[in-house]
Write an enzyme that holds these catalytic residues in place. Sequence first.
Site, PDB file in Angstrom:
ATOM      1  N   ASP A 262      83.906  14.623 121.112  1.00 37.65           N
ATOM      2  CA  ASP A 262      83.092  13.400 121.209  1.00 37.65           C
ATOM      3  C   ASP A 262      83.898  12.398 122.053  1.00 37.65           C
ATOM      4  OD1 ASP A 262      81.374  11.147 120.758  1.00 37.65           O
ATOM      5  OD2 ASP A 262      81.371  11.529 118.530  1.00 37.65           O
ATOM      6  N   GLY A 301      74.653  12.586 126.349  1.00 38.38           N
ATOM      7  CA  GLY A 301      73.754  13.109 127.436  1.00 38.38           C
ATOM      8  C   GLY A 301      73.985  12.155 128.626  1.00 38.38           C
ATOM      9  N   ASP A 322      72.680   9.182 118.911  1.00 42.73           N
ATOM     10  CA  ASP A 322      72.594   9.568 117.545  1.00 42.73           C
ATOM     11  C   ASP A 322      71.325   9.723 116.824  1.00 42.73           C
ATOM     12  OD1 ASP A 322      75.311   9.757 117.961  1.00 42.73           O
ATOM     13  OD2 ASP A 322      75.797   8.464 116.162  1.00 42.73           O
TER      14      ASP A 322
HETATM   15  C1  GLA Z   1      79.377   9.732 117.401  1.00 42.33           C
HETATM   16  C2  GLA Z   1      78.584  10.814 117.401  1.00 42.33           C
HETATM   17  C3  GLA Z   1      78.166  11.267 115.834  1.00 42.33           C
HETATM   18  C4  GLA Z   1      79.265  11.335 114.889  1.00 42.33           C
HETATM   19  C5  GLA Z   1      80.218   9.937 115.132  1.00 42.33           C
HETATM   20  C6  GLA Z   1      81.381  10.050 114.262  1.00 42.33           C
HETATM   21  O1  GLA Z   1      78.539   8.563 116.940  1.00 42.33           O
HETATM   22  O2  GLA Z   1      77.536  11.010 118.304  1.00 42.33           O
HETATM   23  O3  GLA Z   1      77.399  12.394 115.887  1.00 42.33           O
HETATM   24  O4  GLA Z   1      80.259  12.427 115.387  1.00 42.33           O
HETATM   25  O5  GLA Z   1      80.530   9.676 116.430  1.00 42.33           O
HETATM   26  O6  GLA Z   1      82.424   9.049 114.327  1.00 42.33           O
END
Ligand code: GLA
Length: 488
Positions: A262, A301, A322
């Site tokens: 991430d 994305g 998200d």
């Molecule tokens: C981001 C990701 C989520 C999750 C959080 C965790 O927001 O997009 O899917 O993994 O981090 O902190």
Amino acid sequence: MKLIYPVLFLTLVSVAAAADLTGNWVAGNPGSDGFARKQYFDLKLEGGKITGHVRTGQFYYTVASSTGTPEAFTLDVEMMDGSQKRTAKFEGKLVGDSLHIITRRNGNASEITARRAPAGEGAMPPRIQLPTLHKVPENGLAKTPPMGWNSWNKFAGRVDDAAVRGMADAMVSSGMRDAGYIYINIDDTWEGERDAQGNITSNKKFPDMKALADYVHSKGLKIGIYSSPGPNTCAGYEGSHGHELQDAKTWAAWGIDYLKYDWCGARNLYTDAEMQAVYQVMGDALAQAGRPIVYSLCQYGRQDVWKWGPEVGGNLWRTTGDIRDAWDSMTKIGFEQNDLAPYAKPGHWNDPDMLEIGNGKMSAEEYRTHMSLWSILAAPLLAGNDLRDMTQEIKDILMNREVIAVDQDAAGKQGRRISKENDIEIWSRDLADGTKALGIFNRGAVAQKVPVKLSQARDLWAHKDVTAPGTYAPEVPSHGVVLLKVKK
Ligand code: GLA
């Protein structure tokens, strides 16, 4: 007696120095998981102006302007996140030799106390040298979209060893494993500190990662983990920055089968244009780790990731921000995936984020829409609910094998919208056996009869064959779907 004056003078000087904001300040003690998510305020007060940096969670800001005096000041801070400017405001006051930072949220004020820290502690680490771009070899995994469970949507920071074991047990006892849900994925907040050799450890919520992986494997399941190419994850825990290969080897030694990587804190060190090189570093590291590990890219994305995801070894890549357990969030994401269809293929999938089915804020009708749409999109099916506590209705949605078969179709062709008229959208996905899946979606507030041309089909939610004299006009409930498998 004469000596009193210099002593008094020195005392006054040191009081004045103590009242100086200038310096590096740190707040944050270990939480119940043993990990201290520290916040740093590296400030300089000069000519009535405060300059410097604030590091908090995944963000590293520069002070843009300030008002007030050390006894009551405000800081306006900002940073660039790709092409987007992020800003925040801090209020503070110096009390004795500690810095009190006040945060106001929904009318409530909370205060954190920062103490003096050595200069340089908490400074942003230097960037790693980015490699030139090349193609990371295919890992041969994820020939169909990954299926499993991920901790974030339901548990966020509350996920722990017991919950993961419980989820593995429930995956088996509910029948989900046998329906194809194989991965048990731990998202953010498992991380601990690095040891003296720089090895990543898990925090107190996860006493023994290897033992946990062994347990999950003993159930005939696979286990996933989460990290960031930045120094911090999105929740402010330790990321893999500068330890990419070392971490990949640690995960392989634990028995990890899947990594969600991430962007998070990497935004402080790299531009969006550098994302591909940054993700390639971990792609190469996983290829050298000595264990097959599915590579899931999570950078919301940006940078048309679908165009280069496979190059860096990515098996799937998030295409959006998200998801939330809400009709608007789910449909905004799901119905916007049409143009990405050409980029999905066996081994490489668009990922419109994890499922919210069973989390309670949408109706069963809406969750059937969620499941149907994700299946037409050839999206990963990662349940995001508490598997230990599911109603029969939710089990029937997640374990509808006829719908799962659409998602997992071997041809790996992502479906597309073929028509849209007001609230009605029809999507179609070509399947390996020459049939197609047809999803008739009603995004509106009232049920509608929708005529489609067909003579024979299978209704995948009613589990019934349908024959019609050339036109079939099923009633599609509000926020609902009729999902058919149709001979071409
Ligand atoms: C981001 C990701 C989520 C999750 C959080 C965790 O927001 O997009 O899917 O993994 O981090 O902190």
